[in-house]
Design an enzyme around this catalytic site. Structure first.
Site, short mmCIF file in Angstrom:
data_model
loop_
_atom_site.label_atom_id
_atom_site.label_comp_id
_atom_site.label_asym_id
_atom_site.label_seq_id
_atom_site.Cartn_x
_atom_site.Cartn_y
_atom_site.Cartn_z
N ILE A 12 -9.51 47.00 23.26
CA ILE A 12 -9.18 45.65 22.36
C ILE A 12 -8.76 44.50 23.15
O ILE A 12 -9.02 43.44 22.84
CB ILE A 12 -8.01 46.22 21.35
CG1 ILE A 12 -8.16 45.23 20.21
CG2 ILE A 12 -6.67 46.52 21.98
CD1 ILE A 12 -7.18 45.79 18.97
N ASN A 25 6.48 48.56 19.77
CA ASN A 25 7.92 49.40 19.11
C ASN A 25 8.75 48.06 18.77
O ASN A 25 8.46 47.00 18.88
CB ASN A 25 8.26 50.24 20.12
CG ASN A 25 8.42 49.49 21.54
OD1 ASN A 25 9.33 48.33 21.58
ND2 ASN A 25 8.26 49.84 22.60
N ASP A 63 -0.16 48.87 23.84
CA ASP A 63 0.94 47.77 24.13
C ASP A 63 0.88 47.65 25.53
O ASP A 63 0.73 46.34 25.90
CB ASP A 63 2.23 48.50 23.63
CG ASP A 63 3.43 47.59 23.48
OD1 ASP A 63 3.14 46.31 23.90
OD2 ASP A 63 4.31 48.03 23.32
N VAL A 91 0.99 57.67 20.83
CA VAL A 91 2.55 58.11 20.78
C VAL A 91 3.22 58.50 19.71
O VAL A 91 3.90 59.26 19.57
CB VAL A 91 3.16 57.15 21.88
CG1 VAL A 91 4.81 57.48 22.05
CG2 VAL A 91 2.66 56.88 23.25
N1 AR6 Z 1 -7.88 49.67 23.18
C1 AR6 Z 1 -7.99 50.10 22.01
N2 AR6 Z 1 -7.24 51.04 21.50
C2 AR6 Z 1 -6.42 51.70 22.45
C3 AR6 Z 1 -6.42 51.17 23.71
C4 AR6 Z 1 -7.16 49.99 24.12
N3 AR6 Z 1 -7.16 49.52 25.38
N4 AR6 Z 1 -5.40 51.89 24.46
C5 AR6 Z 1 -5.00 52.94 23.78
N5 AR6 Z 1 -5.50 52.74 22.53
P1 AR6 Z 1 -0.47 53.94 21.11
P2 AR6 Z 1 1.20 54.13 18.74
C6 AR6 Z 1 -5.50 53.81 21.26
O1 AR6 Z 1 0.01 55.24 21.82
O2 AR6 Z 1 0.73 55.41 18.44
C7 AR6 Z 1 3.69 52.24 23.26
O3 AR6 Z 1 4.54 52.94 24.09
C8 AR6 Z 1 -4.86 55.23 21.44
O4 AR6 Z 1 -5.96 55.80 21.76
O5 AR6 Z 1 -0.86 52.85 22.08
O6 AR6 Z 1 1.20 53.03 17.69
C9 AR6 Z 1 4.41 51.23 22.06
O7 AR6 Z 1 5.29 50.44 23.09
C10 AR6 Z 1 -4.35 55.48 20.10
O8 AR6 Z 1 -5.45 55.75 19.23
O9 AR6 Z 1 0.33 53.45 19.98
C11 AR6 Z 1 5.23 52.12 21.32
O10 AR6 Z 1 6.48 52.57 21.83
C12 AR6 Z 1 -3.95 53.88 19.40
O11 AR6 Z 1 -4.61 53.11 20.39
C13 AR6 Z 1 4.22 53.36 20.83
O12 AR6 Z 1 3.31 53.36 22.12
C14 AR6 Z 1 -2.62 53.86 19.43
O13 AR6 Z 1 -1.84 54.51 20.25
C15 AR6 Z 1 3.49 53.04 19.64
O14 AR6 Z 1 2.89 54.18 19.46
#
Ligand code: AR6
Length: 178
Positions: free
Chosen positions: A15, A28, A38, A124
């Protein structure tokens, strides 16, 4: 897929590379960065993004805040905080839907017409991916029905093909009114 005049695509990719009006960040409550999508967005945007976030003072779960995009190809970043999955009886579904609807109302308010979403809460935060896809697709479909002229392009950007298939199916179901 088209919804009125809005094009809605589900793609696999990073993204941070999306040249849209705004990308949505799964943040978060502190809005001060973290891992996953993030961390990737903060790395790509550069330190000015964190500096602007410090001035916001956090964001409640289910709401959204907007900043500039700095070094990203996207002009703006919409920061939203998804729910942590706790088994499904702690209001997770409503909070996740509200991430999508709040993000879109912020975007509309700023006249931003092309918006890319990640799969909020499915990393996460542990939200079951199939259920998260349905909530996301229904929330966006409702927002597009409410505001048929507000957006040109909605992108769901998934990181892996499993999620891409789930979000694709969920969008089709939501548009079929299922
Ligand atoms: N582009 C698109 N999707 C992505 C990318 C990317 N570059 N990187 C990861 N994903 P997560 P959450 C996907 O854990 O569950 C952070 O530490 C990933 O595979 O990023 O909402 C924040 O600070 C997954 O399907 O977000 C919060 O503490 C999706 O993005 C916490 O994580 C979301 O995974 C938020 O957790």
């Amino acid at each position: 897929m088209m919804v009125g005049t809005t094009r809605w695509d589900v793609v696999t990719g990073d993204i941070t590379r999306c040249a849209v009006d705004a990308i949505v960040i799964a943040a978060n409550n502190s809005l001060l960065g973290g891992g996953g999508v993030d961390g990737a967005i903060h790395r790509a945007a550069g330190p000015d993004l964190l500096a602007e976030c410090r001035g916001i003072g956090g964001c409640p779960t289910g709401e959204a805040r907007i900043t500039r995009g700095y070094r990203l190809p996207a002009r703006y970043v919409i920061h939203t905080v998804g729910p942590i999955w706790q088994g499904g009886n702690q209001g997770e579904r409503g909070l996740l839907a509200s991430c999508y609807s709040h993000s879109l109302s912020l975007a509309r308010h700023h006249c931003l017409r092309a918006i890319a979403f990640p799969a909020i809460s499915t990393g996460v935060y542990g939200y079951p991916k199939g259920q998260a896809a349905k909530v996301a697709a229904r929330a966006v479909a409702e927002a597009l029905r409410r505001d048929p002229d507000a957006f040109d392009h909605i992108l769901f950007v998934c990181f892996d093909e499993d999620n891409r298939d789930l979000y694709d199916a969920a969008v089709r179901d939501a548009l079929a009114g299922d």
